[in-house]
Design an enzyme around this catalytic site. Structure first.
Site, short mmCIF file in Angstrom:
data_model
loop_
_atom_site.label_atom_id
_atom_site.label_comp_id
_atom_site.label_asym_id
_atom_site.label_seq_id
_atom_site.Cartn_x
_atom_site.Cartn_y
_atom_site.Cartn_z
CB CYS A 79 -0.74 -0.17 1.25
SG CYS A 79 -2.49 1.39 0.83
CG HIS A 184 -4.25 -3.32 2.70
ND1 HIS A 184 -3.09 -2.87 3.79
CD2 HIS A 184 -4.64 -2.85 2.06
CE1 HIS A 184 -3.25 -1.83 3.64
NE2 HIS A 184 -4.07 -1.20 2.99
CD GLU A 186 -2.27 -5.91 5.02
OE1 GLU A 186 -2.52 -5.20 4.82
OE2 GLU A 186 -1.38 -6.45 3.60
#
Length: 204
Positions: A79, A184, A186
């Site tokens: 990011c 992102h 994750e």
């Protein structure tokens, strides 16, 4: 072991939890010297570019990140962390970045709503078809974004993935051992986990 940089501007626990889920060892650190012992580095980030760079400089992480990346250590920016890899950003003025990838960070133009937030698709660059970072990633897979600016690399050969949001923008980059993901991973379900696993494979 992968070092996750703690400079007060990132979702560190989420990244560490994702790595743990796929069996990759990591450590959150606020000590630049720890990067020397790590096998790979993750630079996360949320917030404003200028403030993030200020924190990196004040903590001494800026020089250490550049040093380790130039020595060939795998580095992943996530990011805002991806944006910091570039030479400059035009977010609230003009700010100098780490300069590891030639290019700049610019705001979205036109009638699109910002921030660009939510799920969107990856468009693959055939240049990286055999690269391990793209292993088991298919055309059109969805990942999760939250950002108001995007990267404009100076060299198209550094573009790993693109995404369309009003215009086609660079959503991931790779230049030798340095990788950046605007989204992102994750928070991006199976696709994100696979990308983190691919990065872990490069590290090991």
């Amino acid at each position: 072991m992968i070092a996750i940089i703690d400079y007060g501007a990132g979702n560190l626990k989420n990244v560490q939890h994702a790595l743990k889920t796929i069996g990759i060892s990591s450590r959150i650190t606020d000590q630049p010297s720890d990067l020397e012992e790590a096998e790979g580095i993750i630079l996360p980030g949320v917030g404003a570019f200028g403030e993030a760079m200020k924190r990196l400089r004040e903590s001494g992480f800026d020089h250490k990140i550049i040093q380790q990346a130039e020595a060939g250590k795998p580095l992943l920016g996530i990011c805002l962390g991806m944006q910091l890899l570039f030479e400059k950003s035009y977010e609230y003025g003009e700010h100098e970045g780490l300069g590891l990838i030639p290019g700049e960070i610019v705001p979205f133009e036109g009638a699109v709503k910002v921030p660009h937030m939510g799920w969107n698709q990856l468009e693959l660059n055939g240049h990286f078809e055999s690269d391990p970072i793209q292993k088991q990633i298919g055309e059109g897979e969805y990942v999760y974004f939250v950002h108001s600016l995007y990267a404009r690399p100076a060299d198209d050969k550094d573009v790993l993935f693109t995404t369309t949001y009003g215009e086609t923008f660079t959503s991931a980059v790779k230049r030798e051992n340095v990788t950046g993901m605007q989204f992102h991973p994750e928070k991006s379900s199976n696709t994100g986990m696979q990308l983190l696993k691919n990065f872990g494979g490069i590290v090991s």
